[in-house]
Design a protein around this motif. Structure first.
Motif, PDB file in Angstrom:
ATOM      1  N   GLN A   1      37.483  40.988  39.748  1.00 37.67           N
ATOM      2  CA  GLN A   1      37.251  42.408  39.529  1.00 37.67           C
ATOM      3  C   GLN A   1      37.492  43.214  40.798  1.00 37.67           C
ATOM      4  O   GLN A   1      38.071  44.303  40.748  1.00 37.67           O
ATOM      5  N   ILE A   2      37.070  42.682  41.943  1.00 41.08           N
ATOM      6  CA  ILE A   2      37.295  43.363  43.217  1.00 41.08           C
ATOM      7  C   ILE A   2      38.791  43.487  43.483  1.00 41.08           C
ATOM      8  O   ILE A   2      39.275  44.535  43.921  1.00 41.08           O
TER       9      ILE A   2
ATOM     10  N   PHE B   1      40.185  46.194  41.138  1.00 47.03           N
ATOM     11  CA  PHE B   1      39.820  47.527  41.627  1.00 47.03           C
ATOM     12  C   PHE B   1      40.641  47.895  42.858  1.00 47.03           C
ATOM     13  O   PHE B   1      41.065  49.036  43.008  1.00 47.03           O
ATOM     14  N   THR B   2      40.884  46.942  43.732  1.00 49.40           N
ATOM     15  CA  THR B   2      41.676  47.210  44.933  1.00 49.40           C
ATOM     16  C   THR B   2      43.101  47.596  44.565  1.00 49.40           C
ATOM     17  O   THR B   2      43.665  48.531  45.140  1.00 49.40           O
TER      18      THR B   2
ATOM     19  N   LEU C   1      35.950  54.483  41.504  1.00 44.51           N
ATOM     20  CA  LEU C   1      36.425  53.112  41.655  1.00 44.51           C
ATOM     21  C   LEU C   1      35.977  52.508  42.979  1.00 44.51           C
ATOM     22  O   LEU C   1      35.599  51.332  43.036  1.00 44.51           O
ATOM     23  N   VAL C   2      36.030  53.305  44.030  1.00 50.27           N
ATOM     24  CA  VAL C   2      35.591  52.811  45.336  1.00 50.27           C
ATOM     25  C   VAL C   2      34.106  52.459  45.285  1.00 50.27           C
ATOM     26  O   VAL C   2      33.671  51.442  45.831  1.00 50.27           O
TER      27      VAL C   2
ATOM     28  N   LYS D   1      32.403  51.499  42.578  1.00 52.77           N
ATOM     29  CA  LYS D   1      32.261  50.272  41.792  1.00 52.77           C
ATOM     30  C   LYS D   1      32.615  49.044  42.626  1.00 52.77           C
ATOM     31  O   LYS D   1      31.937  48.017  42.574  1.00 52.77           O
ATOM     32  N   ARG D   2      33.713  49.155  43.384  1.00 53.39           N
ATOM     33  CA  ARG D   2      34.120  48.033  44.234  1.00 53.39           C
ATOM     34  C   ARG D   2      33.063  47.755  45.297  1.00 53.39           C
ATOM     35  O   ARG D   2      32.745  46.612  45.580  1.00 53.39           O
ATOM     36  N   ARG D   3      32.501  48.812  45.873  1.00 53.58           N
ATOM     37  CA  ARG D   3      31.466  48.652  46.894  1.00 53.58           C
ATOM     38  C   ARG D   3      30.238  47.954  46.307  1.00 53.58           C
ATOM     39  O   ARG D   3      29.634  47.097  46.941  1.00 53.58           O
TER      40      ARG D   3
ATOM     41  N   LEU E   1      30.195  45.825  43.774  1.00 56.16           N
ATOM     42  CA  LEU E   1      30.524  44.405  43.597  1.00 56.16           C
ATOM     43  C   LEU E   1      30.532  43.668  44.925  1.00 56.16           C
ATOM     44  O   LEU E   1      30.088  42.514  45.019  1.00 56.16           O
ATOM     45  N   LEU E   2      31.026  44.322  45.979  1.00 55.43           N
ATOM     46  CA  LEU E   2      31.022  43.682  47.295  1.00 55.43           C
ATOM     47  C   LEU E   2      29.596  43.488  47.805  1.00 55.43           C
ATOM     48  O   LEU E   2      29.282  42.446  48.400  1.00 55.43           O
TER      49      LEU E   2
END
Length: 89
Positions: free
Chosen positions: A28-29, A32-33, A59-60, A62-64, A66-67
């Protein structure tokens, strides 16, 4: 369209282990990237596209999220995906 079924399957195969493992945090990351990079290029050409800019910010975020989850869950996997995708905090 920039994100075809084949491109998506390739991203999940490379980062998620297999094509059908779409739920993995790494897959997923990576997805998103890929989308973030595409939207960033779009916004360089279309500066006044505020709807796309809002989508990019979401999106940024959401990615953050997940990270952050991956840091808490397994720091080794986090470091591997950061290094592989070229992301840094």
């Amino acid at each position: 369209m920039y994100l075809t079924k084949e491109v998506k399957a390739e991203i999940f195969k490379k980062h998620g282990g297999e094509e059908k493992n779409t739920g993995s945090a790494e897959g997923q990351i990576a997805l998103f990237t890929h989308r973030i990079n595409h939207l960033t290029e779009h916004l360089k050409k279309n500066r006044k596209d505020f709807n796309t800019e809002r989508s990019l910010v979401k999106l940024v975020g959401k990615r953050r999220s997940l990270l952050d989850y991956l840091i808490k869950k397994d720091i080794i996997r986090y470091r591997a995906i950061i290094k592989e995708l070229g992301i840094r905090k």
